[in-house]
Motif scaffolding. Structure first.
Motif, short mmCIF file in Angstrom:
data_model
loop_
_atom_site.label_atom_id
_atom_site.label_comp_id
_atom_site.label_asym_id
_atom_site.label_seq_id
_atom_site.Cartn_x
_atom_site.Cartn_y
_atom_site.Cartn_z
N THR A 109 0.78 -1.22 0.00
CA THR A 109 0.00 0.00 0.00
C THR A 109 0.82 1.28 0.00
N LEU A 110 1.71 1.42 0.97
CA LEU A 110 2.53 2.63 1.04
C LEU A 110 4.01 2.27 0.94
N GLU A 111 4.30 1.12 0.39
CA GLU A 111 5.70 0.69 0.31
C GLU A 111 6.47 1.62 -0.61
N THR A 183 6.23 -1.67 12.54
CA THR A 183 5.82 -0.55 13.39
C THR A 183 5.77 0.77 12.62
N GLY A 184 6.23 0.76 11.36
CA GLY A 184 6.20 1.95 10.53
C GLY A 184 4.84 2.15 9.88
N LEU A 185 4.60 3.36 9.44
CA LEU A 185 3.32 3.69 8.81
C LEU A 185 2.96 2.80 7.63
N PRO A 186 3.89 2.49 6.71
CA PRO A 186 3.50 1.66 5.57
C PRO A 186 2.92 0.31 5.98
N GLY A 187 3.61 -0.40 6.87
CA GLY A 187 3.12 -1.71 7.28
C GLY A 187 1.85 -1.64 8.09
N ARG A 188 1.76 -0.65 8.97
CA ARG A 188 0.57 -0.50 9.80
C ARG A 188 -0.65 -0.14 8.95
N PHE A 189 -0.45 0.77 8.00
CA PHE A 189 -1.56 1.11 7.12
C PHE A 189 -1.96 -0.08 6.25
N ALA A 190 -0.97 -0.85 5.81
CA ALA A 190 -1.25 -2.01 4.97
C ALA A 190 -2.12 -3.02 5.73
N TRP A 191 -1.78 -3.25 7.00
CA TRP A 191 -2.59 -4.19 7.79
C TRP A 191 -3.98 -3.62 8.03
N ALA A 203 -17.05 -2.75 9.41
CA ALA A 203 -18.45 -2.77 8.97
C ALA A 203 -19.29 -1.73 9.69
N ASP A 204 -18.92 -1.42 10.92
CA ASP A 204 -19.68 -0.43 11.68
C ASP A 204 -19.14 0.98 11.51
N GLY A 205 -18.14 1.14 10.64
CA GLY A 205 -17.62 2.46 10.36
C GLY A 205 -16.31 2.78 11.03
N ASP A 206 -15.93 2.04 12.07
CA ASP A 206 -14.71 2.33 12.79
C ASP A 206 -13.80 1.10 12.82
N LEU A 207 -12.50 1.34 12.79
CA LEU A 207 -11.51 0.28 12.91
C LEU A 207 -10.26 0.87 13.54
N GLU A 208 -9.82 0.28 14.61
CA GLU A 208 -8.65 0.81 15.31
C GLU A 208 -7.42 0.76 14.42
N PHE A 209 -6.73 1.88 14.34
CA PHE A 209 -5.48 1.93 13.59
C PHE A 209 -4.40 1.29 14.46
N PRO A 210 -3.72 0.26 13.99
CA PRO A 210 -2.85 -0.52 14.87
C PRO A 210 -1.53 0.17 15.20
N CYS A 211 -1.03 -0.14 16.39
CA CYS A 211 0.31 0.33 16.77
C CYS A 211 1.38 -0.46 16.01
N PRO A 280 -2.91 7.62 3.78
CA PRO A 280 -2.78 8.71 4.74
C PRO A 280 -1.82 9.79 4.27
N PHE A 281 -2.27 10.57 3.30
CA PHE A 281 -1.47 11.70 2.83
C PHE A 281 -2.42 12.75 2.32
N ASP A 282 -1.89 13.94 2.15
CA ASP A 282 -2.69 15.08 1.70
C ASP A 282 -2.30 15.41 0.26
#
Length: 295
Positions: A109-111, A183-191, A203-211, A280-282
């Motif tokens: 995803t962000l590799e 633990t970096g953003l690319p891998g965390r966002f990918a998961w 499915a309910d609209g929310d999902l915890e962004f992992p550490c 996750p970028f602008d």
């Protein structure tokens, strides 16, 4: 969802706003998530107590993990690699077979590095309790040029929860347990993207962004100059595999001539929202930390 500084639950709507430029999600992680400066409010919102989080690609050893005793010629390594190679040849040789077996495309995803290979994940195998099982690898690693499987990635989860992974063999100084977590953003966002898209975790609209991601372990079936268990893929010149046969699914792309990617796959297996849509970028160009995510 709560918008308090201590809340790490990131709604899908929030990420969509971020990709539309209305939130600076490029601040997720930071160089160190506990740095004290002007980014703290955003960091706390998305990372909470993720003290090891980074915005750059980064990994951490899993508890008890060690490469100290790992050797490519160790009988257990040889047996594991052989079993993986046999399973890939019989059951998961190429993209056609992976789609048939329920694997989902999961292009990195962000590799920001090597994009010549991709992960394919099977939701039915992730969290089924079978760890280090060659016949049911949670992820298959695919060469994007030939569309051939060149290894697997085992993922230590059970019922959707990360678990302590088993050693491959040995103990103490001879321990071989080469598990790692991202633990970096690319891998965390990918998961996060995998769970959002293929597990229906949001499915309910929310999902915890992992550490961090669950613990993962690679086993390469092609020659690798570093190790059977190396994290990065071997150089292209070491991937001695022929292009896959012409796929049975509808595509204008040709293995060996066209690189594998979302555009090469049938519409039915391509998610409605791709990683770039939720990245996750602008896109307006605002980057408060001057870090190039390679998007």
């Amino acid at each position: 969802m709560s918008d308090s500084d201590d809340d790490r639950t990131v709604s899908r709507r929030t990420l969509l706003r971020a990709s539309a430029g209305t939130a600076a999600l490029s601040a997720i992680g930071s160089a160190r998530a506990d740095d004290g400066n002007e980014r703290d409010d955003l960091v706390r919102r998305f990372d909470g107590d993720c003290s090891d989080a980074t915005i750059e690609p980064s990994m951490a050893h899993c508890e008890g993990a060690s490469m100290e005793g790992c050797a490519d010629d160790h009988p257990t390594t040889v047996a594991l690699q052989s079993a993986v190679a046999d399973a890939l040849e019989r059951r998961y040789p190429d993209v056609d077979a992976l789609l048939e077996a329920g694997y989902k495309p999961y292009f990195d995803t962000l590799e920001t590095g090597d994009d010549s290979w991709s992960h394919w994940l099977n939701p039915a195998f992730i969290g089924d309790g079978d760890l280090l099982e060659p016949e049911r690898p949670e992820s298959v690693l695919v060469d994007n040029e030939t569309w051939r499987s060149i290894g697997v990635m085992f993922i230590a989860t059970q019922d959707g929860t990360a678990v302590a992974p088993p050693a491959v063999y040995g103990e103490d100084a001879e321990l071989c347990s080469p598990w790692h977590a991202h633990t970096g953003l690319p891998g965390r966002f990918a998961w996060w993207f995998y769970r959002q898209t293929y597990e229906g975790a949001a499915a309910d609209g929310d999902l915890e962004f992992p550490c961090r991601t669950p613990c993962m372990l690679h086993v390469w079936t092609v020659d690798h100059p570093e190790s059977v268990y190396a994290h990065d893929a071997p150089p292209r010149e070491d991937r001695d595999v022929d292009p896959a046969d012409e796929p049975t699914f509808d595509t204008d792309a040709v293995p060996g001539e066209d690189d594998l990617g979302w555009a090469a796959l049938p519409e039915a297996v391509v998610p409605d929202e791709l990683p770039a849509d939720l990245a996750p970028f602008d896109p307006s160009g605002f980057d408060p930390f001057g870090i190039d995510l390679g998007l």
